[in-house]
Design a protein around this motif. Structure first.
Motif, PDB file in Angstrom:
ATOM      1  N   VAL A 121       0.851  -1.191   0.000  1.00  0.00           N
ATOM      2  CA  VAL A 121       0.000   0.000   0.000  1.00  0.00           C
ATOM      3  C   VAL A 121       0.885   1.238   0.000  1.00  0.00           C
ATOM      4  O   VAL A 121       1.781   1.372   0.841  1.00  0.00           O
ATOM      5  CB  VAL A 121      -0.924   0.017   1.236  1.00  0.00           C
ATOM      6  CG1 VAL A 121      -1.779   1.292   1.242  1.00  0.00           C
ATOM      7  CG2 VAL A 121      -1.815  -1.216   1.251  1.00  0.00           C
ATOM      8  N   GLN A 122       0.651   2.124  -0.938  1.00  0.00           N
ATOM      9  CA  GLN A 122       1.413   3.372  -0.994  1.00  0.00           C
ATOM     10  C   GLN A 122       1.004   4.265   0.189  1.00  0.00           C
ATOM     11  O   GLN A 122      -0.163   4.634   0.316  1.00  0.00           O
ATOM     12  CB  GLN A 122       1.153   4.108  -2.302  1.00  0.00           C
ATOM     13  CG  GLN A 122       1.677   3.399  -3.543  1.00  0.00           C
ATOM     14  CD  GLN A 122       1.946   4.389  -4.674  1.00  0.00           C
ATOM     15  OE1 GLN A 122       2.966   5.070  -4.679  1.00  0.00           O
ATOM     16  NE2 GLN A 122       1.031   4.460  -5.631  1.00  0.00           N
TER      17      GLN A 122
ATOM     18  N   ASP B  15      -2.794   5.732 -11.218  1.00  0.00           N
ATOM     19  CA  ASP B  15      -3.866   4.737 -11.119  1.00  0.00           C
ATOM     20  C   ASP B  15      -5.200   5.364 -10.708  1.00  0.00           C
ATOM     21  O   ASP B  15      -6.255   4.986 -11.228  1.00  0.00           O
ATOM     22  CB  ASP B  15      -3.482   3.644 -10.120  1.00  0.00           C
ATOM     23  CG  ASP B  15      -2.254   2.856 -10.564  1.00  0.00           C
ATOM     24  OD1 ASP B  15      -1.756   3.114 -11.675  1.00  0.00           O
ATOM     25  OD2 ASP B  15      -1.792   1.992  -9.799  1.00  0.00           O
ATOM     26  N   LEU B  16      -5.162   6.312  -9.787  1.00  0.00           N
ATOM     27  CA  LEU B  16      -6.409   6.955  -9.366  1.00  0.00           C
ATOM     28  C   LEU B  16      -7.001   7.810 -10.478  1.00  0.00           C
ATOM     29  O   LEU B  16      -8.221   7.850 -10.646  1.00  0.00           O
ATOM     30  CB  LEU B  16      -6.179   7.798  -8.119  1.00  0.00           C
ATOM     31  CG  LEU B  16      -6.167   7.038  -6.792  1.00  0.00           C
ATOM     32  CD1 LEU B  16      -5.879   7.984  -5.635  1.00  0.00           C
ATOM     33  CD2 LEU B  16      -7.486   6.310  -6.560  1.00  0.00           C
ATOM     34  N   ARG B  17      -6.155   8.503 -11.205  1.00  0.00           N
ATOM     35  CA  ARG B  17      -6.647   9.298 -12.338  1.00  0.00           C
ATOM     36  C   ARG B  17      -7.380   8.417 -13.340  1.00  0.00           C
ATOM     37  O   ARG B  17      -8.407   8.802 -13.926  1.00  0.00           O
ATOM     38  CB  ARG B  17      -5.480  10.005 -13.032  1.00  0.00           C
ATOM     39  CG  ARG B  17      -5.872  10.926 -14.178  1.00  0.00           C
ATOM     40  CD  ARG B  17      -4.687  11.230 -15.069  1.00  0.00           C
ATOM     41  NE  ARG B  17      -4.218  10.030 -15.773  1.00  0.00           N
ATOM     42  CZ  ARG B  17      -3.088   9.971 -16.477  1.00  0.00           C
ATOM     43  NH1 ARG B  17      -2.292  11.031 -16.538  1.00  0.00           N
ATOM     44  NH2 ARG B  17      -2.740   8.853 -17.094  1.00  0.00           N
TER      45      ARG B  17
ATOM     46  N   VAL C 242      -6.941   1.325  -5.296  1.00  0.00           N
ATOM     47  CA  VAL C 242      -6.851   0.810  -6.671  1.00  0.00           C
ATOM     48  C   VAL C 242      -5.414   0.389  -6.966  1.00  0.00           C
ATOM     49  O   VAL C 242      -4.466   0.863  -6.339  1.00  0.00           O
ATOM     50  CB  VAL C 242      -7.279   1.879  -7.706  1.00  0.00           C
ATOM     51  CG1 VAL C 242      -8.721   2.315  -7.479  1.00  0.00           C
ATOM     52  CG2 VAL C 242      -6.355   3.085  -7.682  1.00  0.00           C
ATOM     53  N   PHE C 243      -5.282  -0.527  -7.923  1.00  0.00           N
ATOM     54  CA  PHE C 243      -3.951  -0.895  -8.407  1.00  0.00           C
ATOM     55  C   PHE C 243      -4.049  -1.243  -9.883  1.00  0.00           C
ATOM     56  O   PHE C 243      -5.092  -1.693 -10.361  1.00  0.00           O
ATOM     57  CB  PHE C 243      -3.370  -2.079  -7.618  1.00  0.00           C
ATOM     58  CG  PHE C 243      -4.069  -3.391  -7.862  1.00  0.00           C
ATOM     59  CD1 PHE C 243      -3.601  -4.292  -8.827  1.00  0.00           C
ATOM     60  CD2 PHE C 243      -5.195  -3.739  -7.133  1.00  0.00           C
ATOM     61  CE1 PHE C 243      -4.237  -5.504  -9.054  1.00  0.00           C
ATOM     62  CE2 PHE C 243      -5.842  -4.953  -7.350  1.00  0.00           C
ATOM     63  CZ  PHE C 243      -5.367  -5.840  -8.305  1.00  0.00           C
TER      64      PHE C 243
ATOM     65  N   ILE D 151       0.405  -3.001  -6.137  1.00  0.00           N
ATOM     66  CA  ILE D 151       0.783  -1.741  -5.500  1.00  0.00           C
ATOM     67  C   ILE D 151      -0.468  -0.881  -5.440  1.00  0.00           C
ATOM     68  O   ILE D 151      -0.912  -0.333  -6.453  1.00  0.00           O
ATOM     69  CB  ILE D 151       1.919  -1.040  -6.260  1.00  0.00           C
ATOM     70  CG1 ILE D 151       3.166  -1.937  -6.288  1.00  0.00           C
ATOM     71  CG2 ILE D 151       2.240   0.304  -5.620  1.00  0.00           C
ATOM     72  CD1 ILE D 151       4.323  -1.362  -7.068  1.00  0.00           C
ATOM     73  N   VAL D 152      -1.034  -0.787  -4.253  1.00  0.00           N
ATOM     74  CA  VAL D 152      -2.345  -0.171  -4.074  1.00  0.00           C
ATOM     75  C   VAL D 152      -2.212   1.293  -3.653  1.00  0.00           C
ATOM     76  O   VAL D 152      -1.504   1.624  -2.694  1.00  0.00           O
ATOM     77  CB  VAL D 152      -3.157  -0.939  -3.008  1.00  0.00           C
ATOM     78  CG1 VAL D 152      -4.514  -0.270  -2.778  1.00  0.00           C
ATOM     79  CG2 VAL D 152      -3.339  -2.395  -3.427  1.00  0.00           C
ATOM     80  N   THR D 153      -2.899   2.160  -4.383  1.00  0.00           N
ATOM     81  CA  THR D 153      -3.013   3.564  -3.988  1.00  0.00           C
ATOM     82  C   THR D 153      -4.338   3.706  -3.258  1.00  0.00           C
ATOM     83  O   THR D 153      -5.399   3.460  -3.839  1.00  0.00           O
ATOM     84  CB  THR D 153      -2.986   4.498  -5.206  1.00  0.00           C
ATOM     85  OG1 THR D 153      -1.794   4.260  -5.965  1.00  0.00           O
ATOM     86  CG2 THR D 153      -3.026   5.959  -4.763  1.00  0.00           C
TER      87      THR D 153
END
Length: 216
Positions: free
Chosen positions: A134-135, A144-146, A197-198, A207-209
């Protein structure tokens, strides 16, 4: 030249002069009619039209957060679907991008070691070979969020720089709204519930944001 001709010349000159003045008045009036006054701060003000990453990020993050929370799949369910058929899993759970699908996911687990900008989280039920990171900052990488909703596209921006800045601005909102009250170095050994999200690049490494972290 006759006396009659001489007597008409001054009157003719005055007539031409008035015609010229009238034409000038008409021209100025036409120019004024065609001129648009732009007030500072109005929609037509070029200063207002200039792209503001900060404004974009603050407006879009709540929308993205809500969308991710609504669509997030349980991590165990998602891992099983990806292992069975990555393409089908992407179509069912993810949003397609040019570099792979972005998945919304939720899970609860115990925080392990911290390396660089990530905290590893052990999630019960996931394959042993799958590592979930997790970041947690201070730097948040990727867009990723965008890309998570599929609603923010390159064509909405003037150029690649604005498009990239949009992603960075959304990540900055995560730092303030999600990570601002969390000390990543103090999470080891604690149980956390995460929604985020990843992008599926390596099925064995997520790698989850995050858009939400609850520390128990």
């Amino acid at each position: 030249m006759t006396d009659a001709t001489l007597s008409k010349s001054p009157q003719s000159a005055r007539s031409y002069r008035w015609i010229g003045i009238a034409a000038a008045v008409i021209l100025v009036g036409a120019m004024a009619f065609d001129t648009k006054i732009v007030r500072i701060g109005s929609e037509d003000d070029v200063q207002v039209q200039k792209f503001s990453p900060e404004t974009f990020g603050s407006e879009q993050f709540p929308v993205i957060k809500q969308d991710v929370e609504n669509r997030a799949a349980d991590a165990v369910e998602l891992a099983q679907a990806i292992a069975a058929d990555k393409k089908a899993a992407g179509e069912k759970y993810g949003v397609a991008t040019s570099t792979g699908p972005v998945f919304p996911v939720k899970f609860t687990g115990v925080v392990g070691e911290r390396k660089a900008n990530y905290n590893v989280v052990a999630v019960e039920g996931l394959p042993a070979e799958l590592t979930v990171r997790v970041q947690t900052g201070p730097a948040l990488n990727g867009t990723d969020l965008r890309d998570a909703t599929g609603q923010i596209e390159f064509g909405q921006f003037k150029n690649q720089i604005e498009y990239q800045d949009a992603g960075s601005a959304i990540n900055n909102e995560v730092k303030k709204a999600v990570l601002g009250s969390i000390d990543p170095a103090a999470l080891t050994g604690k149980t956390v519930s995460v929604v985020g999200v990843f992008k599926l690049v390596n099925p064995k490494s997520w790698i989850v944001t995050p858009v939400r972290i609850d520390v128990q």
